[in-house]
Design an enzyme around this catalytic site. Structure first.
Site, PDB file in Angstrom:
ATOM      1  CG  ASP A 171      -2.038   1.053   1.075  1.00  0.00           C
ATOM      2  OD1 ASP A 171      -1.741   2.162   0.586  1.00  0.00           O
ATOM      3  OD2 ASP A 171      -3.189   0.757   1.442  1.00  0.00           O
ATOM      4  CD  GLU A 265     -19.519  -5.397 -11.639  1.00  0.00           C
ATOM      5  OE1 GLU A 265     -20.410  -4.817 -10.981  1.00  0.00           O
ATOM      6  OE2 GLU A 265     -18.511  -5.885 -11.123  1.00  0.00           O
ATOM      7  CG  HIS A 286     -20.342  -6.171  -7.573  1.00  0.00           C
ATOM      8  ND1 HIS A 286     -19.891  -5.130  -8.353  1.00  0.00           N
ATOM      9  CD2 HIS A 286     -19.999  -5.828  -6.301  1.00  0.00           C
ATOM     10  CE1 HIS A 286     -19.330  -4.203  -7.605  1.00  0.00           C
ATOM     11  NE2 HIS A 286     -19.379  -4.598  -6.349  1.00  0.00           N
ATOM     12  N   GLY A 289     -19.886  -8.305  -0.889  1.00  0.00           N
ATOM     13  CA  GLY A 289     -20.267  -7.442   0.230  1.00  0.00           C
ATOM     14  C   GLY A 289     -21.706  -7.595   0.665  1.00  0.00           C
TER      15      GLY A 289
END
Length: 315
Positions: A171, A265, A286, A289
């Site tokens: 990162d 998508e 997708h 989550g």
């Protein structure tokens, strides 16, 4: 106050959390762009997921808009500069679905390492295939490489460390020294991107889609990985070059992959057809989550943020 919601959410939480508001809740409205735009003339807020494009054309049709609630954390479908110029506040549901995505990553890694996700259908067709699965791999002792080390990556790392994995992360926005690398279940090793790619057994992507991250995992990056490594993308489609990934899998240069997000998508059939016939691939629409628990949390956080903002402006 008028609220428009063109994608699915927990309707009970929506209506209970915004009493006295006029609410247009139609989860299919995202499919009917012209109808959506026609609803926005009096809207004070819009609450969206990832499919509604909150762009200049939409904002032009919503002259009273003061808030955008995002049922999730990715903001690439929202024109943030245009919202800022208009003074429109944008509220992502930060942290509300971290656990759900982290569990998706870990469960996908475990299934792909063992090679078992296709077995129920094989057994149902009469294929015992026991010999094919005798050399499945344990997750304990493997190295998880994370690209990006935000809140979802950290939840993923906590679970990986608890399962006996080693964890490294790249990162560029975090200092190489600091408490952010020390988690409740162990230590994460900060590394350069090249080292993460070369050393991991499982690679998980946790970065937004930007000009800098588009196709950052391309054919060259995949070529630096171990030939039996697993790649998981539950971040944003486009961060990985899907064509290069499919080619590497088909050539046996990777051990497997799980994709929950795609460059387009829903993806065109030609894009998903790249993975046809591969037994070491998990493709999902997708939903990393999305879970019963995270849907509730995301709805609660988003409704609260929008309500507080609208009420605060009204005072």
């Amino acid at each position: 106050m008028q609220i428009v919601v063109p994608e699915f959410m927990e309707e009970d939480i929506l209506r209970a959390g915004l009493p006295g508001c006029g609410i247009t809740y139609d989860p299919g409205l995202v499919e009917r762009r012209e109808d959506l735009l026609a609803c926005l003339g009096g809207a004070d807020a819009i609450i969206v997921r990832n499919r509604t494009r909150v762009d200049a054309a939409l904002l032009e049709k919503a002259p009273k808009l003061r808030a955008v609630g995002r049922l999730g954390v990715g903001l690439d479908n929202i024109d943030l500069q245009a919202c800022k110029a208009r003074g429109i506040a944008v509220f992502p549901a930060s942290g509300a679905n971290d656990i759900s995505v982290a569990e998706y990553v870990i469960s996908s890694a475990m299934v792909l390492l063992r090679g078992i996700h296709a077995m129920p259908s094989r057994l149902a067709d009469g294929d015992w295939a026991r010999a094919a699965l005798m050399n499945g791999r344990e997750i304990s002792g493997k190295r998880l490489g994370l690209i990006g080390f935000g809140s979802i990556a950290r939840e993923t790392a906590v679970r990986a460390l608890a399962l006996g994995m080693e964890v490294s992360a790249f990162d560029p926005h975090l200092a190489a020294e600091g408490p952010h690398w020390r988690l409740k279940s162990g230590q994460v090793q900060p590394e350069a991107l090249e080292a993460v790619l070369a050393g991991c057994d499982v690679l998980s992507l946790h970065v937004p889609l930007t000009a800098a991250t588009r196709h950052m995992v391309d054919a060259a990056a995949l070529g630096r990985m171990k030939p039996d490594a697993i790649v998981i993308n539950a971040a944003r489609g486009g961060v990985i070059d899907e064509a290069a990934l499919a080619e590497a899998l088909r050539a046996g240069r990777l051990g497997g992959a799980a994709l929950d997000v795609f460059e387009t998508e829903p993806p065109p059939q030609a894009d998903t057809a790249r993975f046809a016939g591969l037994g070491n691939v998990i493709l999902t629409p997708h939903i990393a989550g999305l879970s019963r628990e995270s849907n509730l949390r995301v709805s609660e956080v988003t409704v609260r943020s929008v309500r507080n903002h609208l009420q605060g402006e009204a005072l």
